[in-house]
Design an enzyme around this catalytic site. Structure first.
Site, PDB file in Angstrom:
ATOM      1  N   ASP A   1       0.835  -1.190   0.000  1.00 27.43           N
ATOM      2  CA  ASP A   1       0.000   0.000   0.000  1.00 27.43           C
ATOM      3  C   ASP A   1       0.874   1.247   0.000  1.00 27.43           C
ATOM      4  O   ASP A   1       2.012   1.211  -0.476  1.00 27.43           O
ATOM      5  CB  ASP A   1      -0.944  -0.024   1.215  1.00 27.43           C
TER       6      ASP A   1
ATOM      7  N   HIS B   1      -3.808   6.085   3.511  1.00 24.21           N
ATOM      8  CA  HIS B   1      -4.498   4.886   3.027  1.00 24.21           C
ATOM      9  C   HIS B   1      -3.892   3.606   3.587  1.00 24.21           C
ATOM     10  O   HIS B   1      -4.609   2.717   4.088  1.00 24.21           O
ATOM     11  CB  HIS B   1      -4.440   4.895   1.498  1.00 24.21           C
TER      12      HIS B   1
ATOM     13  N   SER C   1     -10.960  -0.748  -1.136  1.00 26.05           N
ATOM     14  CA  SER C   1      -9.690  -0.687  -0.398  1.00 26.05           C
ATOM     15  C   SER C   1      -9.885  -1.088   1.050  1.00 26.05           C
ATOM     16  O   SER C   1      -8.942  -1.518   1.705  1.00 26.05           O
ATOM     17  CB  SER C   1      -9.118   0.731  -0.453  1.00 26.05           C
TER      18      SER C   1
END
Length: 1332
Positions: A53, A280, A482
């Site tokens: 990620d 994220h 996600s």
């Protein structure tokens, strides 16, 4: 979703504090909470997960320790290289314990640091390159506020000095006083201007790396980031080693609160500063396994699991993934265990590899299940037994929107996003939640282009999870696939934890089978599988399945399907999308091939494998298959017949699934997905379809009773239409009614063509009240178009109004004989045939060329083997890198973009591992970086170098790329864009008649016209032969809204490419003609001049590197000077030679030689003759006069240059002598003026002379004016002129200008500007190019 015992706990909820907190980190939806409650020790313990990620913050809340108190994060790696610092420069500390960094800063080393070798590796980094845009913006605001305060103080002081001057000198008549006041005013103006032009490129941090005898260590100097003086010193930084060794991290400063990890590679020559490129990655990691002992409801799904963070989001590209990052992450996931075993870890934290990979990244792809990354993933899954889980994508609600790699790769479990009523009420804070769970509207849907289901399973797609400390908060809410992917990954971690504890073998094949065969459905129709996969995963049921199937062999059933009679293409499912396949029965050959792991035993596993399989069809009237199949290791083939002829228009989904006759409880061993999108045909002319009365119903109290008659929330209306042949665009009008509160709709259109990414158009339309909206977009005639209309899942919640939607779809089209027009550079136009097949159309052609593409080949190529630290593949192969160097020049500022046809626009569906480029100027300043998706960058005039970085383990592939053609694409400004004309005659471009503007096309009647090439005088300035002008051409226009009037074809719904190859330039007719003037000189005189000029050229070409070379040069220059004592060009060359000499020992003597040489040039020029000549005007049509003018201008320039260089040398001599005086007060050397008794000011005399001939404030000569003002103490005037010179220069910045500016700022005492300019020095003049 059907109601039932399993579903009830999700539907029948009532929020209280605990259920609210639970909804923020959903676990109930996948039964993870029930599982951990029943098996508290199977909470992820013993499981290692790789998070691919944007990077994980090891300081984030809940990510420090596991539920057992073990370290949560075992390694933090930047796989992209975006944080790499070149630390190959090695220095040693002086007696004072100081070293000099590559930034130029003096650094104090902590005396307690062990460094047996005494060698310190140094480098530096612009800190904003490590930060996200959000963090950078915050820091810029805070730093600007502090800087403004200091600048305002300086302005106030400058204004005060000016006011005091004005009070003392009410009338300023004296020249010196005028200059003084001008200087004071300049200071005020400069400070105010600086405040307006402030541009914070960020502080510089120095990095130091050394070996302490055991491990490599690193420290940072972050003083430039700190508020308080003395903070952030190198010596105060707690040294760090590679994270996996000691698991320690630091922060840059309290201001940014950004965590950093330091990893050292390549024997100390590369320092990787690891920061996250967005929140994220930390959020994803938190969903997977955050551990919050104080509030267990906010735990991640598997709080006992451990992690490694593999950053694949490149900070240089705004967190976009790169091939380099993806491949290095795979290497780390497989090799991390072996690396960790070499570190100082306890036995219970050792492992041989990661168990799981989560990747919440992806994008559209040209080819499913294809590419370099996919090949490596297959190896990781099939050979090394890692379970790879990834997001399906957020591009729904249309079909065929699953992204790569999660939704398109067979070896990866692709996860869709589900929202439960509890999540809606709690995490989304809706007034009224939906009555049952559903897929988010935007969650990507299958199938893939080759018929695979696309989505494997679904999981909760939103959470309030931990985020990095720099966000200044503990957690944040995000939703997307996600989030569903790490939710599923955490659920699988629970299963693996149980399997390891109970000694069950872990295989991605068995785990996937358990997951897919124990889900609960989302939705009630077969077609819902295209949205949610097999359904919502259930950890407890999957665990029961795994326990029961522990003796079942680990097998993956690979499907290869082809239509009978065709060997290619092969697919993984059957997808009947186009009309011809939906109107007849077809037969398909299915090759089922059982795949075992690479380490499977031939005798113990492969030979005994035999399964009696019963095949079932979910729609026997449409799909027929054999009843039984005996399957062995070598696989079997069988045929399927699909007959969709009796189906209604629209979407239909079926499966042929296989059950083990001996163990039917296992559920399907494999499934063959069959998707049929039978399109509606358009029979009316003009072609028009209307969809009336589509109802979208929000939540209502009596939903259970009402649901039979209404469309449920989140429902998607899918319409499939065969686009009529001849249609090139469609116009849609959407009318809404029946509601009082705002409604939000997703409108998507998708078409599929071979070897193309899905042709997708999308719009999000919000209706604040009943109204209509119109849309237009391109389509491909003859192919099925899906039109998906979905009311957003949460839109209208709490309302009782039913939204009525009417859709009108009108097809338009102008067929052409050439989809791409190429004008070959000749005067001939290109004929275009057009036809309207469907209805009357307005033909209004428009064409514009608005870009220039210039081809380049590399001027250099270097192939190298990369370090084994990060770039050795699990197979043992070493990754190689090829760096190609291109050179190009811009004659004026322009917006440019590199374009590589072979490689651009493909990440996952590309057999090359990686590509990356950087564009830099002659000072090594980087202006632009990019990878597969190049972006335009604004570059000033100048010369540039583009380096392209390619990676692969196959040297033959890279060798073929050594002469790779690259284009530099320059965007033309609106005023420079070339608009093309149209004609009815082939001679129109030359004769100028027969202009064509518009026409009305009648169906069935062809028309033709010509598009002419651009006239040569319209070509953009500086366009060279072989360049290509590119642009677009359009033929029609939409029937609604404000029309484009043919000005910009790209604004029309459909446009095509048009290009023009620039021909060779016109031959100069005057070139080669003999001079009209007869030569008056004799042959002997001409020969003597030629010999003289050759001698001067030889002198100019001599080098000055060594003492011997300088001696040879001096000998020749002395000889030539005696031979041609008054020849100005020779004397100018001698002066030029002296100026080029560096590293001289006696600087004063050297500058005195320059003064002498300059004086000889000055004396050789007849100033009176020169002045007289320039006072007269010359005749530009007289060739002789023009030659004389050129000669006199050259002489004047040489004369002015000599005066300029003499002035600079005199200033240097003066400065050097002042230094000697300060060092030795007895050193005195003064030559008195015999008339006044004062020493003559040679600098001032020379300055006054130069001032008569040139603009002394110009960028060419302004340095001397700056020195003059500085000598007079007028630093404000000096700075003002210097700033103007820098602004006017127009070339890549000259370091000497900025060094002089720094000197003036230091003298004037503006410390805040000194710091500002020093930071910019490392931007404008970096020590070296950054690493790839």
């Amino acid at each position: 979703m059907p109601s039932g015992e399993d579903n009830g706990p999700i539907r029948n909820f009532k929020l209280n504090e605990s259920t609210f907190l639970a909804s923020l980190m959903p676990k109930k939806e996948i039964a993870a909470d029930r599982f951990v409650e029943a098996h508290p020790k199977y909470d992820g313990r013993g499981v290692l997960i790789a998070i691919f990620d944007s990077g994980v913050d090891p300081a984030a809340d809940g990510l420090k320790l596991t539920s057992e108190g073990k370290p949560k994060i075992l390694d933090v790696i930047d796989c992209t290289g975006s944080g790499d610092v070149d630390t190959s420069t090695v220095v040693k500390a002086g007696d004072d314990g100081c070293i000099r960094g590559t930034s130029g800063n003096t650094l104090v080393v902590n005396s307690s640091w062990k460094n047996p070798s005494g060698e310190w590796h140094v480098g530096y980094k612009l800190v904003y390159e490590l930060f996200t845009n959000t963090l950078t913006d915050r820091l810029k605001k805070e730093r600007k506020k502090r800087w403004d305060e200091k600048n305002q103080e300086a302005i106030a002081d400058a204004v005060k000095q000016l006011d005091q001057f004005d009070k003392i000198h009410t009338k300023v008549n004296d020249t010196k006083l005028k200059k003084k006041r001008e200087d004071l005013q300049s200071r005020v103006d400069l400070l105010r201007k600086q405040g307006d032009s402030y541009d914070d490129k960020g502080p510089i941090i120095d990095a130091v790396v050394w070996h302490d005898g055991e491990v490599w260590r690193a420290a940072l100097d972050t003083q430039s980031l700190e508020d308080e003086p003395g903070c952030g010193k190198l010596a105060d930084f707690v040294p760090l080693t590679n994270y996996r060794i000691e698991r320690k991290y630091g922060i840059f400063s309290k201001l940014d609160a950004c965590t950093c990890v330091l990893n050292v590679f390549n024997e100390g020559n590369v320092l990787s500063i690891v920061t996250d490129s967005s929140p994220h990655g930390t959020h994803v990691a938190g969903i997977t396994s955050a551990n919050n002992p104080k509030e267990p409801l906010l735990n991640g799904v598997a709080p006992g699991a451990q992690l490694i963070s593999c950053k694949i989001g490149d900070s240089r590209l705004g967190s976009m993934e790169t091939g380099t990052g993806l491949v290095r992450a795979l290497i780390a996931a497989v090799e991390v265990g072996f690396a960790l075993e070499t570190c100082m870890l306890t036995a219970d934290t050792r492992t041989h590899k990661c168990d799981l990979i989560n990747m919440s990244y992806g994008e559209a792809t040209l080819l499913p299940d294809y590419g370099r990354f996919v090949d490596l993933v297959n190896e990781v899954v099939n050979k090394h037994r890692l379970i790879f889980i990834s997001s399906a994508g957020n591009n729904g609600p249309a079909l065929n929107t699953v992204g790569a790699p999660g939704g398109t790769t067979s070896s990866i479990i692709g996860v869709g996003a589900y929202v439960s009523p509890a999540m809606a009420a709690g995490a989304h804070t809706l007034v009224e939640a939906p009555p049952e769970g559903l897929e988010y509207t935007w969650s990507s849907r299958g199938p893939t282009a080759d018929g695979d289901l696309g989505v494997s399973i679904s999981a909760a797609g939103g959470a309030m999870a931990p985020v990095p400390t720099w966000t200044l908060q503990h957690r944040m809410f995000m939703n997307g696939t996600s989030m569903s992917s790490p939710c599923a990954c955490g659920g699988v971690a629970l299963l693996i934890s149980a399997m390891k504890a109970e000694g069950l073998p872990v295989s991605p094949y068995n785990v996937r089978e358990a997951l897919e065969n124990t889900t609960i459905p989302v939705g009630s129709s077969p077609e819902d599988k295209l949205s949610a996969g097999q359904g919502l995963m259930q950890v407890d049921k999957a665990y029961d399945y795994i326990q029961k199937s522990s003796d079942v062999p680990s097998v993956w059933y690979q499907l290869k399907i082809s239509q009978c009679g065709k060997s290619t293409p092969t697919s993984r499912g059957i997808y009947l999308r186009e009309a011809d396949l939906c109107q007849r029965s077809t037969e398909w050959t299915v090759k089922i091939d059982p795949k075992f792991h690479k380490d499977a035993s031939n005798l113990d596993q492969l030979v005994p494998f035999e399964e009696c399989i019963k095949l079932h069809s979910t729609g026997e009237s449409v799909v027929r298959a054999p009843e039984y199949l005996l399957l062995t290791h070598n696989g079997r083939e069988f045929n399927i017949i699909v007959d969709p002829t009796n189906l209604s228009d629209g979407l239909h989904y079926y499966e042929v699934y296989a059950l083990d006759c001996k163990s039917p409880w296992r559920g399907p061993l494999f499934r063959i997905p069959i998707t049929i999108t039978k399109p509606q045909t358009v029979k009316s002319r003009p072609p028009l379809i209307a969809y009336e009365g589509m109802s979208f119903v929000p939540v209502c109290a009596n939903f259970t009773q009402y649901r039979k008659h209404c469309i449920i929330p989140g429902h998607i209306e899918r319409k499939f239409v065969q686009v009529p042949i001849g249609s090139t665009w469609v116009e849609i009008t959407m009318k809404t009614s029946g509601f009082s509160t705002a409604r939000r709709f997703f409108i998507d259109s998708v078409q599929i063509s071979p070897l193309k990414r899905p042709m997708k158009w999308e719009s999000v339309a919000t209706f604040s009240s009943p109204s209509s909206k119109s849309f237009a977009f391109a389509v491909e005639g003859g192919r099925t178009m899906e039109l998906a209309i979905a009311q957003f899942w949460s839109s209208g919640m709490g309302s009782r109004d039913t939204t009525i939607v009417n859709f009108e779809v009108a097809f338009h089209g102008i067929s052409i004989n050439k989809e791409e027009i190429i004008l070959d550079g000749s005067e001939a136009p290109q004929r275009i045939d057009v036809e309207a097949l469907l209805s009357l159309e307005n033909l209004t052609p428009a064409a514009v060329l608005n870009k220039v593409r210039v081809p380049y080949r590399p001027v250099d190529s270097k192939l190298s083997t990369l370090s084994a630290d990060r770039d050795k593949l699990p197979s043992g192969k070493q990754t190689l890198a090829l760096i190609l160097t291109y050179k190009f020049k811009l004659e004026e500022s322009a917006e440019i973009k590199p374009y590589i046809p072979l490689l651009n626009n493909r990440i996952y569906d590309n057999k090359f591992e990686s590509q990356f480029y950087m564009i830099s100027d002659t000072n090594k300043r980087v202006y632009s970086m990019g990878d597969v998706y190049p972006e335009a960058a604004k570059l000033p005039k100048g010369e540039y170098t583009l380096q392209l970085y390619l990676r692969h383990d196959n040297v033959q592939y890279l060798e073929k790329m050594r002469q790779l053609v690259l284009f530099i694409e320059k965007n033309l400004e609106e005023k420079d864009a070339v608009r093309l004309s149209f004609y009815t005659q082939p001679d129109g471009p030359v004769i100028g008649n027969g202009s064509f503007t518009s026409s009305v096309l009648v169906p069935g009647a062809k028309e033709a016209f010509y598009v002419g090439p651009p006239s040569k005088d319209k070509l953009p300035k500086g366009t060279s032969a072989g360049s290509v002008l590119i642009g677009s051409i359009s033929y029609g226009k939409v029937s609604f809204g404000v029309n484009n009037e043919g000005k910009n074809p790209e604004k029309n719904p459909v446009s095509y490419n048009i290009s023009y190859i620039v021909p060779p330039t016109q031959v100069d007719e005057d070139k080669g003609k003999s001079s009209s003037l007869s030569c008056t000189k004799s042959v002997a005189e001409q020969l003597e001049e030629e010999v003289r000029d050759v001698k001067i050229r030889v002198l100019s070409n001599l080098k000055h590197s060594t003492e011997e070379e300088r001696s040879e040069w001096k000998k020749l220059s002395t000889s030539l000077k005696s031979e041609y004592p008054k020849y100005t060009p020779l004397l100018a060359k001698i002066l030029e030679g002296l100026l080029s000499q560096n590293n001289v020992d006696d600087k004063i003597h050297h500058y005195e030689e320059i003064v002498g040489a300059a004086e000889e040039v000055i004396k050789s020029v007849d100033k009176d003759e020169l002045a007289k000549y320039f006072s007269l005007k010359s005749d530009p049509e007289d060739e002789g006069a023009e030659k004389l003018k050129k000669k006199m201008e050259t002489t004047r320039d040489q004369f002015a240059e000599a005066l300029y260089q003499k002035g600079l040398a005199l200033a240097e001599i003066e400065s050097l002598k002042d230094e000697k005086v300060s060092e030795n007060e007895d050193y005195v050397q003064v030559a008195s003026d015999s008339t006044t008794g004062h020493p003559p000011d040679l600098f001032e005399e020379n300055f006054k002379e130069l001032k008569q001939w040139v603009d002394i404030k110009s960028s060419k000569y302004g340095t001397l004016f700056v020195i003059h003002e500085r000598r007079k103490g007028r630093l404000g005037n000096a700075l003002k002129v210097l700033s103007d010179m820098i602004q006017e220069d127009g070339q890549p910045p000259k370091r000497k200008f900025y060094e002089l500016k720094l000197l003036l700022l230091e003298q004037i005492g503006w410390g805040h500007l000194v710091s500002y300019e020093k930071q910019w020095m490392n931007v404008r003049f970096p020590a070296s190019l950054p690493l790839f």
